[in-house]
Design a protein around this motif. Structure first.
Motif, PDB file in Angstrom:
ATOM      1  N   ILE A 161      51.341  -7.706 -26.520  1.00  0.00           N
ATOM      2  CA  ILE A 161      50.978  -6.892 -27.684  1.00  0.00           C
ATOM      3  C   ILE A 161      49.735  -7.457 -28.364  1.00  0.00           C
ATOM      4  CG2 ILE A 161      51.755  -6.106 -29.955  1.00  0.00           C
ATOM      5  CD1 ILE A 161      54.623  -6.189 -28.846  1.00  0.00           C
ATOM      6  N   PHE A 162      49.676  -8.775 -28.473  1.00  0.00           N
ATOM      7  CA  PHE A 162      48.540  -9.439 -29.129  1.00  0.00           C
ATOM      8  C   PHE A 162      47.226  -9.148 -28.403  1.00  0.00           C
ATOM      9  CE2 PHE A 162      45.738 -13.205 -29.087  1.00  0.00           C
ATOM     10  CZ  PHE A 162      45.371 -13.219 -30.434  1.00  0.00           C
ATOM     11  N   VAL A 163      47.231  -9.296 -27.074  1.00  0.00           N
ATOM     12  CA  VAL A 163      46.010  -9.099 -26.290  1.00  0.00           C
ATOM     13  C   VAL A 163      45.543  -7.648 -26.326  1.00  0.00           C
ATOM     14  CG1 VAL A 163      45.098  -9.086 -23.922  1.00  0.00           C
ATOM     15  CG2 VAL A 163      46.325 -11.076 -24.775  1.00  0.00           C
ATOM     16  N   SER A 164      46.489  -6.719 -26.407  1.00  0.00           N
ATOM     17  CA  SER A 164      46.108  -5.300 -26.419  1.00  0.00           C
ATOM     18  C   SER A 164      45.259  -4.939 -27.643  1.00  0.00           C
ATOM     19  CB  SER A 164      47.356  -4.414 -26.380  1.00  0.00           C
ATOM     20  OG  SER A 164      48.104  -4.527 -27.575  1.00  0.00           O
ATOM     21  N   LEU A 215      38.693 -10.152 -27.903  1.00  0.00           N
ATOM     22  CA  LEU A 215      38.478 -11.062 -26.778  1.00  0.00           C
ATOM     23  C   LEU A 215      37.111 -10.747 -26.157  1.00  0.00           C
ATOM     24  CD1 LEU A 215      42.008 -10.768 -25.127  1.00  0.00           C
ATOM     25  CD2 LEU A 215      41.146 -12.760 -26.367  1.00  0.00           C
ATOM     26  N   PRO A 216      36.591 -11.649 -25.304  1.00  0.00           N
ATOM     27  CA  PRO A 216      35.342 -11.324 -24.596  1.00  0.00           C
ATOM     28  C   PRO A 216      35.452  -9.949 -23.946  1.00  0.00           C
ATOM     29  CG  PRO A 216      35.909 -13.606 -24.221  1.00  0.00           C
ATOM     30  CD  PRO A 216      37.065 -13.007 -24.979  1.00  0.00           C
ATOM     31  N   LYS A 217      34.413  -9.116 -24.102  1.00  0.00           N
ATOM     32  CA  LYS A 217      34.469  -7.738 -23.628  1.00  0.00           C
ATOM     33  C   LYS A 217      34.709  -7.631 -22.130  1.00  0.00           C
ATOM     34  CE  LYS A 217      31.668  -5.741 -27.333  1.00  0.00           C
ATOM     35  NZ  LYS A 217      30.442  -4.971 -27.679  1.00  0.00           N
ATOM     36  N   ASN A 218      34.162  -8.563 -21.355  1.00  0.00           N
ATOM     37  CA  ASN A 218      34.358  -8.550 -19.913  1.00  0.00           C
ATOM     38  C   ASN A 218      35.734  -9.130 -19.592  1.00  0.00           C
ATOM     39  OD1 ASN A 218      34.132  -9.962 -17.078  1.00  0.00           O
ATOM     40  ND2 ASN A 218      32.501  -8.432 -17.123  1.00  0.00           N
ATOM     41  N   PHE A 219      36.591  -8.337 -18.927  1.00  0.00           N
ATOM     42  CA  PHE A 219      37.962  -8.771 -18.642  1.00  0.00           C
ATOM     43  C   PHE A 219      37.992 -10.003 -17.736  1.00  0.00           C
ATOM     44  CE2 PHE A 219      38.143  -4.142 -19.351  1.00  0.00           C
ATOM     45  CZ  PHE A 219      38.987  -4.124 -20.456  1.00  0.00           C
ATOM     46  N   PHE A 220      37.028 -10.097 -16.852  1.00  0.00           N
ATOM     47  CA  PHE A 220      36.934 -11.227 -15.930  1.00  0.00           C
ATOM     48  C   PHE A 220      36.709 -12.517 -16.712  1.00  0.00           C
ATOM     49  CE2 PHE A 220      34.751 -13.176 -12.069  1.00  0.00           C
ATOM     50  CZ  PHE A 220      35.923 -13.241 -11.336  1.00  0.00           C
ATOM     51  N   VAL A 221      35.765 -12.480 -17.633  1.00  0.00           N
ATOM     52  CA  VAL A 221      35.441 -13.647 -18.459  1.00  0.00           C
ATOM     53  C   VAL A 221      36.603 -13.988 -19.398  1.00  0.00           C
ATOM     54  CG1 VAL A 221      33.899 -14.534 -20.256  1.00  0.00           C
ATOM     55  CG2 VAL A 221      32.965 -13.222 -18.336  1.00  0.00           C
ATOM     56  N   GLY A 278      32.262 -19.478 -12.287  1.00  0.00           N
ATOM     57  CA  GLY A 278      31.241 -19.595 -11.244  1.00  0.00           C
ATOM     58  C   GLY A 278      30.824 -18.243 -10.709  1.00  0.00           C
ATOM     59  N   ILE A 279      31.811 -17.378 -10.443  1.00  0.00           N
ATOM     60  CA  ILE A 279      31.525 -16.026  -9.947  1.00  0.00           C
ATOM     61  C   ILE A 279      30.759 -15.228 -10.997  1.00  0.00           C
ATOM     62  CG2 ILE A 279      32.564 -13.843  -9.219  1.00  0.00           C
ATOM     63  CD1 ILE A 279      34.909 -15.504  -8.077  1.00  0.00           C
ATOM     64  N   ALA A 280      31.162 -15.397 -12.272  1.00  0.00           N
ATOM     65  CA  ALA A 280      30.486 -14.683 -13.352  1.00  0.00           C
ATOM     66  C   ALA A 280      29.010 -15.082 -13.430  1.00  0.00           C
ATOM     67  CB  ALA A 280      31.182 -14.974 -14.684  1.00  0.00           C
ATOM     68  N   LYS A 281      28.731 -16.360 -13.229  1.00  0.00           N
ATOM     69  CA  LYS A 281      27.348 -16.836 -13.257  1.00  0.00           C
ATOM     70  C   LYS A 281      26.534 -16.228 -12.113  1.00  0.00           C
ATOM     71  CE  LYS A 281      26.469 -19.640 -16.696  1.00  0.00           C
ATOM     72  NZ  LYS A 281      25.334 -19.353 -17.620  1.00  0.00           N
ATOM     73  N   ILE A 282      27.155 -16.186 -10.928  1.00  0.00           N
ATOM     74  CA  ILE A 282      26.476 -15.603  -9.766  1.00  0.00           C
ATOM     75  C   ILE A 282      26.173 -14.128  -9.999  1.00  0.00           C
ATOM     76  CG2 ILE A 282      26.743 -14.994  -7.328  1.00  0.00           C
ATOM     77  CD1 ILE A 282      28.411 -17.549  -7.002  1.00  0.00           C
ATOM     78  N   LEU A 283      27.114 -13.427 -10.621  1.00  0.00           N
ATOM     79  CA  LEU A 283      26.945 -11.995 -10.893  1.00  0.00           C
ATOM     80  C   LEU A 283      26.147 -11.757 -12.174  1.00  0.00           C
ATOM     81  CD1 LEU A 283      30.563 -10.726 -10.040  1.00  0.00           C
ATOM     82  CD2 LEU A 283      28.513 -10.625  -8.603  1.00  0.00           C
ATOM     83  N   LYS A 284      25.708 -12.858 -12.797  1.00  0.00           N
ATOM     84  CA  LYS A 284      24.916 -12.799 -14.034  1.00  0.00           C
ATOM     85  C   LYS A 284      25.671 -12.102 -15.172  1.00  0.00           C
ATOM     86  CE  LYS A 284      20.471 -12.930 -11.616  1.00  0.00           C
ATOM     87  NZ  LYS A 284      19.149 -12.269 -11.397  1.00  0.00           N
ATOM     88  N   ILE A 285      26.976 -12.404 -15.243  1.00  0.00           N
ATOM     89  CA  ILE A 285      27.807 -11.905 -16.334  1.00  0.00           C
ATOM     90  C   ILE A 285      27.798 -12.945 -17.451  1.00  0.00           C
ATOM     91  CG2 ILE A 285      30.121 -11.202 -17.038  1.00  0.00           C
ATOM     92  CD1 ILE A 285      30.659 -10.397 -14.155  1.00  0.00           C
ATOM     93  N   SER A 286      27.509 -12.531 -18.642  1.00  0.00           N
ATOM     94  CA  SER A 286      27.425 -13.457 -19.768  1.00  0.00           C
ATOM     95  C   SER A 286      28.782 -14.083 -20.087  1.00  0.00           C
ATOM     96  CB  SER A 286      26.905 -12.721 -21.010  1.00  0.00           C
ATOM     97  OG  SER A 286      26.910 -13.580 -22.133  1.00  0.00           O
ATOM     98  N   LEU A 287      28.765 -15.397 -20.332  1.00  0.00           N
ATOM     99  CA  LEU A 287      29.985 -16.119 -20.684  1.00  0.00           C
ATOM    100  C   LEU A 287      30.079 -16.336 -22.194  1.00  0.00           C
ATOM    101  CD1 LEU A 287      30.031 -18.889 -17.912  1.00  0.00           C
ATOM    102  CD2 LEU A 287      31.227 -16.701 -17.916  1.00  0.00           C
ATOM    103  N   LYS A 288      29.157 -15.749 -22.940  1.00  0.00           N
ATOM    104  CA  LYS A 288      29.137 -15.957 -24.378  1.00  0.00           C
ATOM    105  C   LYS A 288      30.397 -15.377 -25.025  1.00  0.00           C
ATOM    106  CE  LYS A 288      24.108 -16.025 -25.004  1.00  0.00           C
ATOM    107  NZ  LYS A 288      22.939 -15.386 -25.681  1.00  0.00           N
ATOM    108  N   ALA A 289      30.901 -16.132 -25.983  1.00  0.00           N
ATOM    109  CA  ALA A 289      32.075 -15.683 -26.732  1.00  0.00           C
ATOM    110  C   ALA A 289      31.982 -16.235 -28.144  1.00  0.00           C
ATOM    111  CB  ALA A 289      33.357 -16.163 -26.058  1.00  0.00           C
ATOM    112  N   SER A 290      32.390 -15.430 -29.105  1.00  0.00           N
ATOM    113  CA  SER A 290      32.366 -15.868 -30.493  1.00  0.00           C
ATOM    114  C   SER A 290      33.505 -16.853 -30.749  1.00  0.00           C
ATOM    115  CB  SER A 290      32.509 -14.661 -31.420  1.00  0.00           C
ATOM    116  OG  SER A 290      33.785 -14.059 -31.261  1.00  0.00           O
ATOM    117  N   THR A 291      33.464 -17.502 -31.891  1.00  0.00           N
ATOM    118  CA  THR A 291      34.512 -18.465 -32.245  1.00  0.00           C
ATOM    119  C   THR A 291      35.882 -17.800 -32.278  1.00  0.00           C
ATOM    120  OG1 THR A 291      32.942 -19.743 -33.586  1.00  0.00           O
ATOM    121  CG2 THR A 291      35.291 -20.131 -33.976  1.00  0.00           C
ATOM    122  N   ILE A 292      35.958 -16.614 -32.873  1.00  0.00           N
ATOM    123  CA  ILE A 292      37.243 -15.911 -32.954  1.00  0.00           C
ATOM    124  C   ILE A 292      37.725 -15.494 -31.569  1.00  0.00           C
ATOM    125  CG2 ILE A 292      36.192 -13.643 -33.334  1.00  0.00           C
ATOM    126  CD1 ILE A 292      39.496 -14.972 -34.828  1.00  0.00           C
TER     127      ILE A 292
END
Length: 313
Positions: free
Chosen positions: A172-175, A179-185, A54-68
């Protein structure tokens, strides 16, 4: 992003995973006295994830993410929030909480050796010293209580070790993961996926579900703080740090969180702090310094120089 701003963000992020996550021990204790652990976690992460979107939408941050990216987010959510967090809380039914905290303190050690096995990373001397000090400090902290295990205790111990391993591998995996470039998303997706997994597990073990409207005011307030600060703020900071600093440095929260919890217990619940607790806190924080410090250990660097000089001769 300029270096000064980035440094400030890193400091604030460490503050979040050190202090805010340290406070979640107290908050979870308040809520879990009335709510089943897996059900608690599912509500916490679902609400936090939806709020993030919801916050991301208000801030107009894209929620798009690839399948991977979605698949990686689901896996990260499982490793961190479902198994590493939710199952850990469940295992506390069979293991003394102090002993569980001691096991959790081995996380930086797991991270360092997993990085060695999976990535071939060199284990620095100061990191090993920091880990050893951390484990010693944690032992001093929890050894004040008598650790008693029932007949199911061995199962609980094994499960908690696997939870620590899950969180360590997840770090280790997440590093390195896509993942979506925006850490918030990225945090939002991990939480939503985790909440779905937790609901399934909660139904599988037939936990009792109670409406939040029937909880006490204290439980409702604690849950709100867990969602906003323990979830959205701290976990987003955690994901950010995994991409900006070394994984073993991020894992030092496993040492600091119990210290924060100790002092909050004293301040809020009037729990006694002994001299041994203070010594333990000092040892723990010294261990964190060794792992986080960029300075070389003088005694070892001098030894290496002398060794090289002797070889040249």
């Amino acid at each position: 992003m300029d270096s000064t701003r980035k440094s400030i963000l890193i400091i604030l992020a460490f503050f979040s995973i050190y202090c805010i996550w340290g406070s979640t021990y107290l908050l979870n204790k308040v809520v879990v006295s009335e709510v089943s652990p897996l059900f608690l976690a599912s509500i916490r992460f679902f609400c936090a994830g939806i709020l993030i979107f919801g916050i991301a939408k208000i801030l107009k941050i894209s929620l798009k993410a690839s399948t991977i990216q979605l698949k990686n987010s689901a896996l990260a959510g499982f490793l961190f929030l479902v198994y590493g967090n939710g199952v850990f809380v469940w295992a506390l039914k069979y293991v003394d909480s102090g002993f569980a905290a001691l096991i959790a303190a081995t996380q930086p050690l797991f991270v360092i050796f997993l990085m060695r096995i999976l990535q071939g990373s060199k284990i620095q001397t100061k990191s090993i010293i920091g880990v050893v000090l951390g484990v010693i400090g944690m032992y001093l902290l929890v050894s004040q209580d008598t650790l008693q295990l029932d007949q199911n205790g061995i199962i609980g111990i094994v499960v908690i070790f696997t939870c620590v391993l899950s969180w360590s591998y997840g770090s280790i995996f997440v590093s390195k993961a896509d993942l979506p470039k925006n850490f918030f998303v990225a945090t939002g997706y991990q939480m939503v996926f985790a909440s779905l997994f937790l609901v399934i597990f909660s139904l599988t073990v037939k936990e009792v579900w109670t409406s939040p409207l029937k909880w006490s005011i204290n439980a409702q307030g604690a849950m709100l703080l867990l969602i906003v600060f323990g979830g959205i703020v701290a976990f987003t900071a955690f994901n950010y740090l995994l991409k900006e600093v070394s994984t073993e440095k991020v894992s030092t929260s496993a040492y600091v969180n119990p210290v924060i919890a100790l002092f909050l217990g004293w301040y809020v619940l009037d729990e006694q702090i002994t001299k041994q607790s203070i010594v333990a806190a000092v040892v723990l924080l010294t261990g964190v310094y060794f792992i986080n410090s960029k300075k070389k250990i003088i005694i070892f660097s001098r030894f290496k120089r002398k060794k090289l000089q002797n070889l040249k001769k």
